[in-house]
Design a protein around this motif. Structure first.
Motif, PDB file in Angstrom:
ATOM      1  N   PRO A  58       0.798  -1.230   0.000  1.00  0.00           N
ATOM      2  CA  PRO A  58       0.000   0.000   0.000  1.00  0.00           C
ATOM      3  C   PRO A  58       0.830   1.280   0.000  1.00  0.00           C
ATOM      4  N   LYS A  59       2.082   1.199   0.440  1.00  0.00           N
ATOM      5  CA  LYS A  59       2.946   2.378   0.408  1.00  0.00           C
ATOM      6  C   LYS A  59       3.640   2.539  -0.949  1.00  0.00           C
ATOM      7  N   VAL A  60       3.729   1.446  -1.700  1.00  0.00           N
ATOM      8  CA  VAL A  60       4.420   1.467  -2.989  1.00  0.00           C
ATOM      9  C   VAL A  60       3.472   1.845  -4.120  1.00  0.00           C
ATOM     10  N   PHE A  61       2.231   1.378  -4.031  1.00  0.00           N
ATOM     11  CA  PHE A  61       1.258   1.601  -5.097  1.00  0.00           C
ATOM     12  C   PHE A  61       0.060   2.377  -4.561  1.00  0.00           C
ATOM     13  N   ALA A  62      -0.364   3.367  -5.329  1.00  0.00           N
ATOM     14  CA  ALA A  62      -1.552   4.134  -4.983  1.00  0.00           C
ATOM     15  C   ALA A  62      -2.700   3.738  -5.901  1.00  0.00           C
ATOM     16  N   PRO A  63      -3.931   3.766  -5.402  1.00  0.00           N
ATOM     17  CA  PRO A  63      -5.073   3.483  -6.284  1.00  0.00           C
ATOM     18  C   PRO A  63      -5.142   4.519  -7.405  1.00  0.00           C
ATOM     19  N   GLY A  94      -3.780  12.716 -10.441  1.00  0.00           N
ATOM     20  CA  GLY A  94      -2.370  12.909 -10.123  1.00  0.00           C
ATOM     21  C   GLY A  94      -1.597  11.631  -9.905  1.00  0.00           C
ATOM     22  N   VAL A  95      -2.251  10.479 -10.012  1.00  0.00           N
ATOM     23  CA  VAL A  95      -1.585   9.186  -9.836  1.00  0.00           C
ATOM     24  C   VAL A  95      -1.233   8.621 -11.210  1.00  0.00           C
ATOM     25  N   PRO A  96       0.045   8.384 -11.487  1.00  0.00           N
ATOM     26  CA  PRO A  96       0.411   7.822 -12.784  1.00  0.00           C
ATOM     27  C   PRO A  96      -0.230   6.452 -12.989  1.00  0.00           C
ATOM     28  N   GLU A  97      -0.612   6.179 -14.200  1.00  0.00           N
ATOM     29  CA  GLU A  97      -1.211   4.891 -14.536  1.00  0.00           C
ATOM     30  C   GLU A  97      -0.151   3.790 -14.472  1.00  0.00           C
ATOM     31  N   LEU A  98      -0.491   2.682 -13.862  1.00  0.00           N
ATOM     32  CA  LEU A  98       0.386   1.510 -13.828  1.00  0.00           C
ATOM     33  C   LEU A  98       0.119   0.692 -15.096  1.00  0.00           C
ATOM     34  N   GLU A  99       1.015   0.804 -16.061  1.00  0.00           N
ATOM     35  CA  GLU A  99       0.820   0.154 -17.362  1.00  0.00           C
ATOM     36  C   GLU A  99       1.375  -1.265 -17.376  1.00  0.00           C
ATOM     37  N   TYR A 100       2.579  -1.438 -16.810  1.00  0.00           N
ATOM     38  CA  TYR A 100       3.223  -2.748 -16.747  1.00  0.00           C
ATOM     39  C   TYR A 100       3.731  -2.978 -15.325  1.00  0.00           C
ATOM     40  N   ILE A 125      -3.614  -3.009  -7.162  1.00  0.00           N
ATOM     41  CA  ILE A 125      -2.959  -3.375  -8.425  1.00  0.00           C
ATOM     42  C   ILE A 125      -3.992  -3.552  -9.528  1.00  0.00           C
ATOM     43  N   THR A 126      -4.994  -4.382  -9.275  1.00  0.00           N
ATOM     44  CA  THR A 126      -5.954  -4.717 -10.330  1.00  0.00           C
ATOM     45  C   THR A 126      -6.770  -3.509 -10.778  1.00  0.00           C
ATOM     46  N   ALA A 127      -6.911  -2.510  -9.904  1.00  0.00           N
ATOM     47  CA  ALA A 127      -7.660  -1.313 -10.289  1.00  0.00           C
ATOM     48  C   ALA A 127      -7.007  -0.590 -11.461  1.00  0.00           C
ATOM     49  N   HIS A 128      -5.696  -0.742 -11.593  1.00  0.00           N
ATOM     50  CA  HIS A 128      -4.974  -0.109 -12.708  1.00  0.00           C
ATOM     51  C   HIS A 128      -5.058  -0.930 -13.992  1.00  0.00           C
TER      52      HIS A 128
END
Length: 280
Positions: free
Chosen positions: A68-73, A77-83, A122-125
């Motif tokens: 939870p500290k490494v990845f934000a939903p 302003g939150v960059p998209e997690l593409e890979y 993770i899956t939300a991205h």
């Protein structure tokens, strides 16, 4: 031509995140002539940002606690997690010793990996997710170094580490949408091919103390555990075909998919039309 109004107010490229242990933490190193992270960033320059989230010594239980500290939903302003590339297991596979407490039982390792790839944040991205198998182990080299560092025995064993690599394969196969990157197989195949006269059939694996043959693992795993530049290059060759497929092979591949326009298409050229066609 990109109209000025369509440009982002603030550049925030989608991300390629490398989430793992020291094998990812060390992939940024350029001192030995090749950096996996730099090579991958060069491949996706101006389209994606490669973000290193490698944590030396961490196992999958540690990874879950910090996730939870490494990845934000997803959000403003939150960059998209593409890979997302996940590389854990080398520390989970450490054997229980009075001097080492990194071990995670095999079943819990599988459960932890499964929880990571299916974590709601993770899956939300909706990223393209990859599990990388932990690499082979050169137990012969590890035994010497571990005893020299005060451990009563080797903190890792070839056969145990191999079982964790197999578990990573199983997790990738059991979770739809997750792609396997089999680093263990690629490195071992390379080591066998470059060890003259070594036939793996019916023999202990290279690096196993029972067989007593390190072979080419000496060059791929200098300390028996961590990757050499040659090994990182092998990993990059495995990863490269999976990243950037959306612009690969296009007519103008070098510039397609830029987050901001190529200078030839920049909107300010409308204002400075006398510069069109000239190099700045």
């Amino acid at each position: 031509m990109y109209p000025i109004a369509s440009l982002p107010r603030q550049l925030s490229n989608p991300q390629v995140v490398l989430f793992g242990d020291s094998l990812f933490q060390g992939c940024a190193d350029v001192s030995n002539g090749f950096s996996f992270q730099a090579a991958l960033q060069a491949q996706v320059m101006r389209r994606l940002d490669v973000v290193n989230r490698g944590f030396s010594g961490y196992n999958t239980s540690n990874a879950l606690s910090i996730l939870p500290k490494v990845f934000a939903p997803p959000g403003s302003g939150v960059p998209e997690l593409e890979y997302l590339f996940i590389l854990f297991g080398a520390n989970d596979a450490a054997v229980p010793l009075p001097t080492n407490f990194q071990h995670v039982p095999l079943g819990k390792y599988k459960a932890n990996l499964t929880r990571i790839v299916n974590h709601p944040t993770i899956t939300a991205h909706k990223p393209k997710t990859f599990i990388i198998t932990p690499p082979p182990l050169d137990e012969i080299r590890v035994t010497v170094l571990d005893r020299g560092n005060g451990h009563p025995a080797a903190a890792r064993r070839t056969k145990i580490s191999t079982a964790y690599s197999q578990a990573a394969r199983e997790v990738a196969a059991e979770n739809p949408g997750v792609t396997l990157i089999d680093l263990h197989k690629a490195l071992m195949d390379t080591a066998i091919a470059k060890t003259p006269g070594f036939d793996p059939k019916g023999r202990p694996a290279l690096g196993d103390t029972e067989g007593g043959v390190r072979g080419y693992l000496e060059h791929l795993l200098p300390d028996g555990l961590h990757l050499s530049p040659e090994s990182y290059r092998i990993l990059y060759d495995l990863v490269r075909p999976h990243v950037g497929t959306e612009w690969a092979g296009t007519r103008d591949e070098e510039r397609v998919g830029y987050a901001l326009p190529d200078w030839r298409d920049a909107p300010w050229l409308e204002e400075d039309s006398h510069l069109r066609g000239k190099s700045l």
